[in-house]
Motif scaffolding. Structure first.
Motif, PDB file in Angstrom:
ATOM      1  N   SER A 218       0.830  -1.203   0.000  1.00 25.12           N
ATOM      2  CA  SER A 218       0.000   0.000   0.000  1.00 25.12           C
ATOM      3  C   SER A 218       0.868   1.258   0.000  1.00 25.12           C
ATOM      4  CB  SER A 218      -0.911  -0.004   1.224  1.00 25.12           C
ATOM      5  OG  SER A 218      -0.158  -0.057   2.413  1.00 25.12           O
ATOM      6  N   LEU A 219       0.370   2.266  -0.706  1.00 30.49           N
ATOM      7  CA  LEU A 219       1.065   3.546  -0.778  1.00 30.49           C
ATOM      8  C   LEU A 219       0.573   4.474   0.327  1.00 30.49           C
ATOM      9  CD1 LEU A 219       1.058   4.209  -4.630  1.00 30.49           C
ATOM     10  CD2 LEU A 219       3.065   3.798  -3.210  1.00 30.49           C
ATOM     11  N   VAL A 220       1.485   5.276   0.850  1.00 29.44           N
ATOM     12  CA  VAL A 220       1.168   6.272   1.869  1.00 29.44           C
ATOM     13  C   VAL A 220       1.509   7.639   1.293  1.00 29.44           C
ATOM     14  CG1 VAL A 220       1.669   7.095   4.203  1.00 29.44           C
ATOM     15  CG2 VAL A 220       1.737   4.637   3.710  1.00 29.44           C
ATOM     16  N   ARG A 221       0.554   8.549   1.351  1.00 24.04           N
ATOM     17  CA  ARG A 221       0.818   9.884   0.808  1.00 24.04           C
ATOM     18  C   ARG A 221       1.564  10.735   1.835  1.00 24.04           C
ATOM     19  NH1 ARG A 221      -3.206  13.957  -2.577  1.00 24.04           N
ATOM     20  NH2 ARG A 221      -1.650  15.597  -2.849  1.00 24.04           N
ATOM     21  N   LEU A 222       2.500  11.519   1.337  1.00 22.58           N
ATOM     22  CA  LEU A 222       3.334  12.373   2.184  1.00 22.58           C
ATOM     23  C   LEU A 222       3.184  13.829   1.776  1.00 22.58           C
ATOM     24  CD1 LEU A 222       6.616  10.263   1.847  1.00 22.58           C
ATOM     25  CD2 LEU A 222       5.040  10.160   3.775  1.00 22.58           C
TER      26      LEU A 222
ATOM     27  N   ILE B  41       4.554  17.238 -21.360  1.00 26.12           N
ATOM     28  CA  ILE B  41       4.848  16.139 -20.433  1.00 26.12           C
ATOM     29  C   ILE B  41       4.436  16.589 -19.034  1.00 26.12           C
ATOM     30  CG2 ILE B  41       6.647  14.682 -19.426  1.00 26.12           C
ATOM     31  CD1 ILE B  41       8.269  15.264 -22.045  1.00 26.12           C
ATOM     32  N   VAL B  42       3.700  15.751 -18.346  1.00 19.85           N
ATOM     33  CA  VAL B  42       3.225  16.088 -17.004  1.00 19.85           C
ATOM     34  C   VAL B  42       3.744  15.057 -16.007  1.00 19.85           C
ATOM     35  CG1 VAL B  42       1.195  16.407 -15.528  1.00 19.85           C
ATOM     36  CG2 VAL B  42       1.117  17.131 -17.920  1.00 19.85           C
ATOM     37  N   VAL B  43       4.296  15.536 -14.896  1.00 19.87           N
ATOM     38  CA  VAL B  43       4.663  14.638 -13.797  1.00 19.87           C
ATOM     39  C   VAL B  43       3.399  14.438 -12.954  1.00 19.87           C
ATOM     40  CG1 VAL B  43       6.060  14.332 -11.722  1.00 19.87           C
ATOM     41  CG2 VAL B  43       7.087  15.333 -13.764  1.00 19.87           C
ATOM     42  N   LYS B  44       2.869  13.222 -12.974  1.00 20.93           N
ATOM     43  CA  LYS B  44       1.606  12.936 -12.291  1.00 20.93           C
ATOM     44  C   LYS B  44       1.794  12.681 -10.802  1.00 20.93           C
ATOM     45  CE  LYS B  44      -1.761  12.242 -14.405  1.00 20.93           C
ATOM     46  NZ  LYS B  44      -2.864  13.162 -14.811  1.00 20.93           N
ATOM     47  N   GLN B  45       2.866  11.974 -10.459  1.00 21.93           N
ATOM     48  CA  GLN B  45       3.145  11.695  -9.058  1.00 21.93           C
ATOM     49  C   GLN B  45       4.586  11.236  -8.886  1.00 21.93           C
ATOM     50  OE1 GLN B  45       0.319   8.671  -7.912  1.00 21.93           O
ATOM     51  NE2 GLN B  45       1.373   7.047  -8.989  1.00 21.93           N
ATOM     52  N   VAL B  46       5.032  11.283  -7.651  1.00 22.18           N
ATOM     53  CA  VAL B  46       6.373  10.811  -7.285  1.00 22.18           C
ATOM     54  C   VAL B  46       6.203   9.688  -6.276  1.00 22.18           C
ATOM     55  CG1 VAL B  46       8.430  11.421  -5.941  1.00 22.18           C
ATOM     56  CG2 VAL B  46       7.637  12.936  -7.765  1.00 22.18           C
ATOM     57  N   ILE B  47       6.941   8.600  -6.480  1.00 25.38           N
ATOM     58  CA  ILE B  47       6.889   7.480  -5.543  1.00 25.38           C
ATOM     59  C   ILE B  47       8.299   7.183  -5.041  1.00 25.38           C
ATOM     60  CG2 ILE B  47       6.309   5.048  -5.194  1.00 25.38           C
ATOM     61  CD1 ILE B  47       4.222   5.317  -7.385  1.00 25.38           C
ATOM     62  N   ILE B  48       8.477   7.282  -3.732  1.00 24.05           N
ATOM     63  CA  ILE B  48       9.734   6.854  -3.101  1.00 24.05           C
ATOM     64  C   ILE B  48       9.590   5.348  -2.903  1.00 24.05           C
ATOM     65  CG2 ILE B  48      11.267   7.131  -1.110  1.00 24.05           C
ATOM     66  CD1 ILE B  48       9.921   9.907  -0.684  1.00 24.05           C
ATOM     67  N   HIS B  49      10.241   4.581  -3.764  1.00 20.40           N
ATOM     68  CA  HIS B  49       9.904   3.154  -3.862  1.00 20.40           C
ATOM     69  C   HIS B  49      10.912   2.197  -3.252  1.00 20.40           C
ATOM     70  CE1 HIS B  49      12.826   2.396  -7.110  1.00 20.40           C
ATOM     71  NE2 HIS B  49      12.516   3.602  -7.526  1.00 20.40           N
ATOM     72  N   LYS B  50      12.101   2.707  -2.870  1.00 17.68           N
ATOM     73  CA  LYS B  50      13.111   1.776  -2.358  1.00 17.68           C
ATOM     74  C   LYS B  50      14.029   2.489  -1.385  1.00 17.68           C
ATOM     75  CE  LYS B  50      16.310   0.207  -5.255  1.00 17.68           C
ATOM     76  NZ  LYS B  50      16.960  -0.554  -6.340  1.00 17.68           N
ATOM     77  N   LEU B  51      14.518   1.752  -0.397  1.00 18.82           N
ATOM     78  CA  LEU B  51      15.484   2.263   0.573  1.00 18.82           C
ATOM     79  C   LEU B  51      16.578   1.220   0.734  1.00 18.82           C
ATOM     80  CD1 LEU B  51      16.455   4.225   2.790  1.00 18.82           C
ATOM     81  CD2 LEU B  51      14.883   3.094   4.369  1.00 18.82           C
ATOM     82  N   VAL B  52      17.789   1.568   0.306  1.00 17.23           N
ATOM     83  CA  VAL B  52      18.919   0.636   0.387  1.00 17.23           C
ATOM     84  C   VAL B  52      20.105   1.343   1.023  1.00 17.23           C
ATOM     85  CG1 VAL B  52      20.514  -0.826  -0.899  1.00 17.23           C
ATOM     86  CG2 VAL B  52      18.155  -0.568  -1.696  1.00 17.23           C
ATOM     87  N   ASP B  53      20.582   0.809   2.143  1.00 10.79           N
ATOM     88  CA  ASP B  53      21.739   1.375   2.842  1.00 10.79           C
ATOM     89  C   ASP B  53      21.582   2.869   3.108  1.00 10.79           C
ATOM     90  OD1 ASP B  53      22.976  -1.119   2.853  1.00 10.79           O
ATOM     91  OD2 ASP B  53      23.941  -0.770   0.911  1.00 10.79           O
ATOM     92  N   GLY B  54      20.394   3.263   3.516  1.00 14.02           N
ATOM     93  CA  GLY B  54      20.160   4.663   3.863  1.00 14.02           C
ATOM     94  C   GLY B  54      19.888   5.573   2.683  1.00 14.02           C
ATOM     95  N   VAL B  55      19.906   5.029   1.468  1.00 14.36           N
ATOM     96  CA  VAL B  55      19.662   5.833   0.260  1.00 14.36           C
ATOM     97  C   VAL B  55      18.247   5.562  -0.243  1.00 14.36           C
ATOM     98  CG1 VAL B  55      20.391   6.333  -2.105  1.00 14.36           C
ATOM     99  CG2 VAL B  55      22.105   5.790  -0.369  1.00 14.36           C
ATOM    100  N   PHE B  56      17.474   6.636  -0.423  1.00 14.64           N
ATOM    101  CA  PHE B  56      16.114   6.520  -0.941  1.00 14.64           C
ATOM    102  C   PHE B  56      16.141   6.599  -2.471  1.00 14.64           C
ATOM    103  CE2 PHE B  56      15.539   8.107   3.354  1.00 14.64           C
ATOM    104  CZ  PHE B  56      14.465   7.366   3.817  1.00 14.64           C
ATOM    105  N   TYR B  57      15.355   5.735  -3.103  1.00 18.67           N
ATOM    106  CA  TYR B  57      15.235   5.717  -4.562  1.00 18.67           C
ATOM    107  C   TYR B  57      13.802   6.108  -4.929  1.00 18.67           C
ATOM    108  CZ  TYR B  57      19.662   3.168  -4.631  1.00 18.67           C
ATOM    109  OH  TYR B  57      20.976   2.806  -4.469  1.00 18.67           O
TER     110      TYR B  57
ATOM    111  N   LYS C  18       4.289   1.673   2.459  1.00 20.89           N
ATOM    112  CA  LYS C  18       4.128   1.552   3.904  1.00 20.89           C
ATOM    113  C   LYS C  18       5.349   0.894   4.542  1.00 20.89           C
ATOM    114  CE  LYS C  18       1.010  -0.302   7.443  1.00 20.89           C
ATOM    115  NZ  LYS C  18       2.049  -1.077   8.128  1.00 20.89           N
ATOM    116  N   ASN C  19       5.931  -0.110   3.876  1.00 14.45           N
ATOM    117  CA  ASN C  19       7.071  -0.807   4.483  1.00 14.45           C
ATOM    118  C   ASN C  19       8.292   0.109   4.608  1.00 14.45           C
ATOM    119  OD1 ASN C  19       7.378  -0.893   1.619  1.00 14.45           O
ATOM    120  ND2 ASN C  19       8.911  -2.513   1.834  1.00 14.45           N
ATOM    121  N   ILE C  20       8.439   1.087   3.690  1.00 16.16           N
ATOM    122  CA  ILE C  20       9.546   2.036   3.788  1.00 16.16           C
ATOM    123  C   ILE C  20       9.317   2.977   4.964  1.00 16.16           C
ATOM    124  CG2 ILE C  20      10.677   4.001   2.659  1.00 16.16           C
ATOM    125  CD1 ILE C  20      10.326   2.558   0.006  1.00 16.16           C
ATOM    126  N   LEU C  21       8.078   3.426   5.124  1.00 15.28           N
ATOM    127  CA  LEU C  21       7.753   4.305   6.248  1.00 15.28           C
ATOM    128  C   LEU C  21       7.899   3.552   7.573  1.00 15.28           C
ATOM    129  CD1 LEU C  21       6.932   7.225   6.705  1.00 15.28           C
ATOM    130  CD2 LEU C  21       4.552   6.499   6.658  1.00 15.28           C
TER     131      LEU C  21
END
Length: 204
Positions: free
Chosen positions: A2-6, A74-90, A126-129
């Protein structure tokens, strides 16, 4: 998953780490914060986008991207922070052109700077949060909530950057080891660490 909005709570500058900032994201339906260490340029770009009244005389890099995207529909519809590896967010930019969606990889700081310019929502999983989200408690000595947040965020920045602090660790490395560490830092998008390793290589 599940996605969590920020949303963006603010940007905190470290009093102890020169040039280090923490971008504080807040879950909309909760109290957890997601702090992300970013560089000075990205912090400036995000701060300018937050302050609608500030208009730089020439377009910044993210403004240029927005102008370019607008010109070619071109439109940016949304941003998803989808991964966290060794303290780096992707993160990923979900873009749309002619009703066709494309996913573009981006550094999280760049993605958020663009999300602000496109008024696009920001999400994470949710798992990243659950893994990286924190509760910023107000310093009891401070009557001002934002000031209390600032104190504890400064501690967070110090802890996050501690692992990338060179101290004497790089002095004992061979040139080959330093070059390998440099490649790893760049691959992990840890450019501050990469800069410190590069400085040590330059001294040799």
């Amino acid at each position: 998953m599940s996605l969590v909005r920020l949303n963006i709570k603010g940007i905190s500058y470290s009093q102890t780490q020169n040039g280090a900032y923490a971008l504080i994201l807040n879950e909309i339906d909760g109290d957890r914060k997601l702090p992300i260490v970013i560089g000075a340029f990205e912090a400036q770009s995000i701060a300018i986008a937050l302050e609608k009244e500030i208009r730089p005389p020439r377009p910044l890099t993210h403004d240029l991207f927005k102008n370019f995207a607008d010109r070619f529909d071109i439109v940016v519809k949304q941003v998803i922070i989808h991964k966290l590896v060794d303290g780096v967010f992707y993160s990923s930019l979900i873009c749309e052109r002619d009703k066709v969606e494309e996913i573009i990889d981006a550094r999280t700081s760049d993605a958020i700077a663009l999300a602000l310019r496109f008024n696009a929502p920001i999400f994470t999983y949710k798992n990243i949060l659950d893994k990286a989200g924190i509760y910023l408690k107000v310093d009891p000595k401070s009557e001002d909530e934002s000031e209390g947040d600032s104190v504890l965020v400064d501690d967070f920045i110090a802890e996050e950057l501690e692992s990338s602090s060179p101290k004497d660790v790089y002095k004992n490395k061979t040139l080959d080891e330093l070059h390998q560490l440099l490649d790893e830092a760049v691959a992990n998008e840890d450019y501050e660490k990469a800069a410190k390793i590069r400085d040590e290589i330059s001294k040799r």
